[in-house]
Design a protein around this motif. Structure first.
Motif, PDB file in Angstrom:
ATOM      1  N   PHE A  31       0.813  -1.212   0.000  1.00 30.47           N
ATOM      2  CA  PHE A  31       0.000   0.000   0.000  1.00 30.47           C
ATOM      3  C   PHE A  31       0.851   1.268   0.000  1.00 30.47           C
ATOM      4  O   PHE A  31       0.384   2.326  -0.428  1.00 30.47           O
ATOM      5  CB  PHE A  31      -0.966  -0.013   1.186  1.00 30.47           C
ATOM      6  N   THR A  40      -3.699   1.628  -7.838  1.00 28.67           N
ATOM      7  CA  THR A  40      -3.622   0.247  -7.339  1.00 28.67           C
ATOM      8  C   THR A  40      -3.018  -0.691  -8.371  1.00 28.67           C
ATOM      9  O   THR A  40      -2.734  -1.849  -8.057  1.00 28.67           O
ATOM     10  CB  THR A  40      -5.023  -0.258  -6.966  1.00 28.67           C
ATOM     11  N   SER A  45      -8.460  -6.324  -4.417  1.00 31.23           N
ATOM     12  CA  SER A  45      -8.955  -6.119  -3.054  1.00 31.23           C
ATOM     13  C   SER A  45      -9.450  -7.410  -2.405  1.00 31.23           C
ATOM     14  O   SER A  45      -9.688  -7.442  -1.197  1.00 31.23           O
ATOM     15  CB  SER A  45     -10.102  -5.107  -3.081  1.00 31.23           C
ATOM     16  N   PHE A  89      -7.598   1.064  -0.661  1.00 34.89           N
ATOM     17  CA  PHE A  89      -7.700   0.499  -2.009  1.00 34.89           C
ATOM     18  C   PHE A  89      -8.792   1.212  -2.805  1.00 34.89           C
ATOM     19  O   PHE A  89      -8.588   1.590  -3.964  1.00 34.89           O
ATOM     20  CB  PHE A  89      -7.993  -0.997  -1.925  1.00 34.89           C
TER      21      PHE A  89
END
Length: 292
Positions: A31, A40, A45, A89
Motif C-alpha cells: 500500500f 492500485t 482487493s 484500495f
C-alpha cells in the motif's frame, strides 16, 4: 497439571497474536507503493475483503464461546487493519476495480456475514449455535488455506518464487503452529484443524522456495533465447532501403557479374578488364549515405 496447561495455552495464544499481528502488517509495503504511484495498478482487493470476513467470523464465534479472549484481540485488530486496507484500495482504485470491490464487499460482508448472524440467531440456540458457527469458521478457514495452491502451481510451472515471499510464508507457518496448539490445548478443534492444513501448505511453500530460489525462471530463459535469435538475425541482416545506405562491396559484385561475361565474348579486352577489376578490388569499402 491444569495450571501448566493454562500457562501453555496462554503462551501459545500470545505468540499466535504476535505472529498474526506481523502477518496483518505484511501488506503495508504494497500500500506504500500504491500511495506513491497513486494507483492500485494490478493489485486486487479480494484478499483484504476475505481477511475482513474471516476476522468477523472468528469474533462472532469467540463471542459464543468462553476462554478465547486472545482470539477476540487479534481478530479485532484484523478487522481494523483490513478495513483500512480496503478503504485505501477504494480511494486509489480505478472505477472498474472500485465497483468490483464494492460488489464483493456487499456480497461477502453485508449479505454473507449478515445471513450467518441472522440465521444462527433465529434458527439455533445455545451450544448448537456455537457448533454451527464453528463449522462455518472451520470450512471457510480450510478454503482460505487452500487458496495458496494457485501460487504453488505457478511456482512449479514458472520455476520462479517472485510472487511467494519467504518471510510471509514463514510467518504464516509459524502462525498456523501457534494457533494449532492454542486450539488443541483448549480442545477446540474448530481452531486446531484448519491450522494443520495451514502448517502443511506453509512447509510446502518454504521447501519450494529453497528449491527454486536460485533457478532461472522459464520465462527468462525463453526471453534470453529469443534475444539471442534476434541478435543473430540482426548480424546476418543486409542493410536495406530503410537504412538509406548502399554498400560499395555489393556494387563491386554487380560490376564483376557484368564484366566477366564480356571477357568471355571479347578476349582482346582481357588485359584492360583485369586492370579494372584489380582497381575495383583495391578500392576501400565505403558506405554511401543516401539522403531522404
Amino acid at each position: 497439571m491444569t495450571g501448566n496447561l493454562a500457562h501453555l495455552t496462554l503462551a501459545f495464544g500470545l505468540l499466535g497474536n504476535i505472529v498474526s499481528f506481523m502477518v496483518f502488517l505484511a501488506p503495508i509495503p504494497t500500500f506504500y507503493k500504491v500511495y506513491k504511484k497513486k494507483s492500485t495498478e494490478g493489485f486486487q482487493s479480494a484478499p483484504y475483503v476475505v481477511g475482513l470476513f474471516s476476522a468477523m467470523l472468528w469474533i462472532y464465534y469467540a463471542m459464543l464461546k468462553t476462554n478465547v479472549l486472545l482470539l477476540i484481540t487479534i481478530n479485532s485488530f484484523g478487522i481494523v487493519i483490513e478495513t483500512v486496507y480496503i478503504v485505501f484500495f477504494l480511494f486509489y482504485a480505478p472505477k472498474k476495480a472500485r465497483m468490483e470491490s464494492l460488489k464483493l464487499i456487499i456480497l461477502l460482508i453485508f449479505v454473507g456475514f449478515g445471513l450467518i448472524v441472522v440465521l444462527t440467531q433465529f434458527l439455533a440456540s445455545g451450544v448448537t449455535r456455537g457448533v454451527i458457527v464453528g463449522w462455518i469458521c472451520l470450512v471457510f478457514s480450510l478454503c482460505v488455506f487452500v487458496a495458496p495452491l494457485g501460487v504453488l502451481r505457478q511456482v512449479i510451472k514458472t520455476k520462479s518464487v517472485e510472487y511467494m515471499p519467504i518471510l510471509l510464508s514463514v510467518a504464516l507457518t509459524l502462525s498456523a503452529v501457534m494457533w494449532f496448539f492454542y486450539g488443541l490445548l483448549l480442545h477446540d478443534f474448530n481452531i486446531a484443524v484448519p491450522n494443520v492444513l495451514g502448517f502443511t501448505f506453509g512447509i510446502i511453500q518454504i521447501i519450494l522456495y529453497f528449491m527454486y530460489k536460485n533457478k532461472k525462471p522459464i520465462m527468462d530463459e525463453k526471453i534470453s533465447k529469443l534475444e539471442a535469435k534476434i541478435t543473430e538475425m540482426e548480424e546476418q541482416k543486409v542493410p536495406g532501403h530503410d537504412q538509406k545506405s548502399i554498400d560499395v562491396v555489393k556494387l563491386e559484385a554487380l560490376l564483376h557479374a557484368e564484366i566477366l561475361p564480356a571477357v568471355a565474348k571479347n578476349p582482346s579486352n582481357f588485359d584492360q578488364v583485369a586492370l579494372e577489376a584489380q582497381a575495383l578490388g583495391n578500392m576501400p569499402t565505403h558506405t554511401i549515405k543516401v539522403g531522404a
